[in-house]
Design a protein around this motif. Structure first.
Motif, PDB file in Angstrom:
ATOM      1  N   LYS A  11       0.858  -1.186   0.000  1.00 44.25           N
ATOM      2  CA  LYS A  11       0.000   0.000   0.000  1.00 44.25           C
ATOM      3  C   LYS A  11       0.892   1.232   0.000  1.00 44.25           C
ATOM      4  O   LYS A  11       1.828   1.331   0.781  1.00 44.25           O
ATOM      5  CB  LYS A  11      -0.915   0.011   1.215  1.00 44.25           C
ATOM      6  CG  LYS A  11      -1.860  -1.184   1.261  1.00 44.25           C
ATOM      7  CD  LYS A  11      -2.985  -0.950   2.221  1.00 44.25           C
ATOM      8  CE  LYS A  11      -3.895  -2.143   2.338  1.00 44.25           C
ATOM      9  NZ  LYS A  11      -4.500  -2.592   1.124  1.00 44.25           N
ATOM     10  N   TYR A  15       0.572   5.446   7.174  1.00 38.39           N
ATOM     11  CA  TYR A  15      -0.700   5.364   7.861  1.00 38.39           C
ATOM     12  C   TYR A  15      -0.518   5.605   9.350  1.00 38.39           C
ATOM     13  O   TYR A  15       0.475   5.181   9.932  1.00 38.39           O
ATOM     14  CB  TYR A  15      -1.336   3.984   7.636  1.00 38.39           C
ATOM     15  CG  TYR A  15      -1.597   3.725   6.169  1.00 38.39           C
ATOM     16  CD1 TYR A  15      -2.822   4.053   5.606  1.00 38.39           C
ATOM     17  CD2 TYR A  15      -0.609   3.211   5.348  1.00 38.39           C
ATOM     18  CE1 TYR A  15      -3.054   3.852   4.260  1.00 38.39           C
ATOM     19  CE2 TYR A  15      -0.836   3.008   3.994  1.00 38.39           C
ATOM     20  CZ  TYR A  15      -2.061   3.338   3.461  1.00 38.39           C
ATOM     21  OH  TYR A  15      -2.286   3.160   2.122  1.00 38.39           O
ATOM     22  N   VAL A  27      -6.386   1.989  10.341  1.00 37.34           N
ATOM     23  CA  VAL A  27      -5.386   3.020  10.118  1.00 37.34           C
ATOM     24  C   VAL A  27      -5.984   4.125   9.248  1.00 37.34           C
ATOM     25  O   VAL A  27      -6.968   3.909   8.537  1.00 37.34           O
ATOM     26  CB  VAL A  27      -4.116   2.449   9.442  1.00 37.34           C
ATOM     27  CG1 VAL A  27      -3.425   1.442  10.341  1.00 37.34           C
ATOM     28  CG2 VAL A  27      -4.433   1.824   8.095  1.00 37.34           C
ATOM     29  N   GLU A  28      -5.365   5.289   9.341  1.00 35.83           N
ATOM     30  CA  GLU A  28      -5.794   6.431   8.536  1.00 35.83           C
ATOM     31  C   GLU A  28      -4.618   6.863   7.674  1.00 35.83           C
ATOM     32  O   GLU A  28      -3.508   7.066   8.170  1.00 35.83           O
ATOM     33  CB  GLU A  28      -6.226   7.578   9.439  1.00 35.83           C
ATOM     34  CG  GLU A  28      -6.675   8.807   8.680  1.00 35.83           C
ATOM     35  CD  GLU A  28      -7.120   9.931   9.600  1.00 35.83           C
ATOM     36  OE1 GLU A  28      -7.698  10.891   9.079  1.00 35.83           O
ATOM     37  OE2 GLU A  28      -6.887   9.862  10.822  1.00 35.83           O
ATOM     38  N   SER A  29      -4.858   7.000   6.387  1.00 31.11           N
ATOM     39  CA  SER A  29      -3.820   7.420   5.455  1.00 31.11           C
ATOM     40  C   SER A  29      -3.390   8.850   5.753  1.00 31.11           C
ATOM     41  O   SER A  29      -4.227   9.731   5.950  1.00 31.11           O
ATOM     42  CB  SER A  29      -4.335   7.330   4.018  1.00 31.11           C
ATOM     43  OG  SER A  29      -3.419   7.930   3.133  1.00 31.11           O
ATOM     44  N   LYS A  35      -9.714   6.025   6.036  1.00 28.83           N
ATOM     45  CA  LYS A  35      -9.512   4.996   7.048  1.00 28.83           C
ATOM     46  C   LYS A  35      -9.737   3.635   6.409  1.00 28.83           C
ATOM     47  O   LYS A  35     -10.723   3.437   5.690  1.00 28.83           O
ATOM     48  CB  LYS A  35     -10.464   5.207   8.221  1.00 28.83           C
ATOM     49  CG  LYS A  35     -10.134   6.457   8.991  1.00 28.83           C
ATOM     50  CD  LYS A  35     -11.043   6.654  10.167  1.00 28.83           C
ATOM     51  CE  LYS A  35     -10.609   7.921  10.876  1.00 28.83           C
ATOM     52  NZ  LYS A  35     -11.654   8.656  11.489  1.00 28.83           N
TER      53      LYS A  35
END
Length: 143
Positions: A11, A15, A27-29, A35
């Motif tokens: 990916k 994150y 997780v949040e980018s 998310k």
């Protein structure tokens, strides 16, 4: 702060650890703030656990990022990640003069510069000491 910033294999980007569930973490980018769930089968690495080979020992990623930040006066990196390998190595010599040229590849340097730019764009203070809860530490260690 870097303990809760994660790199997920396969990916793009970085994150931030938000929470954990059964056999996964949320997780949040840092790039687009989306998310997503990351499952136990995904390879996850905390930036706080990464070190770079030098001729003497290993240098923590945090120290390298701080040096880049000082070199660039808190701005984005002055070199593009698509620069030629020789240019990347020359830039990295200014940041970490004693890096091991046999074990640190141009792809590693690109990744570090890219991560630095992402952290700078997201206004992440990677100089701040890590304050990780026991639950987050277990999640990070389990991955």
């Amino acid at each position: 702060m870097l303990k809760t910033i994660l790199s997920v294999s396969g990916k793009p980007g970085l994150y931030k650890l938000i929470s954990s569930g059964k056999n996964m973490v949320i997780v949040e980018s840092l790039v687009d703030s989306k998310k997503i769930p990351i499952h136990a089968r995904d390879k996850v690495v905390s930036l706080g656990d990464i070190s770079i080979y030098t001729n003497e020992a290993e240098a923590p990623l945090k120290d390298i990022l701080v040096t880049i930040k000082q070199k660039e006066n808190n701005a984005k990196a002055s070199i593009n990640t698509s620069a030629k390998p020789e240019e990347l190595k020359k830039y990295f010599e200014e940041v970490l003069p004693n890096f091991d040229r046999d074990r640190v590849y141009p792809t590693d340097i690109k990744k570090i510069i890219g991560w630095y730019n992402i952290l700078t764009n997201a206004s992440i203070d990677f100089e701040k000491e890590d304050e990780v809860s026991e639950e987050e530490e277990e999640v990070i260690s389990a991955e």
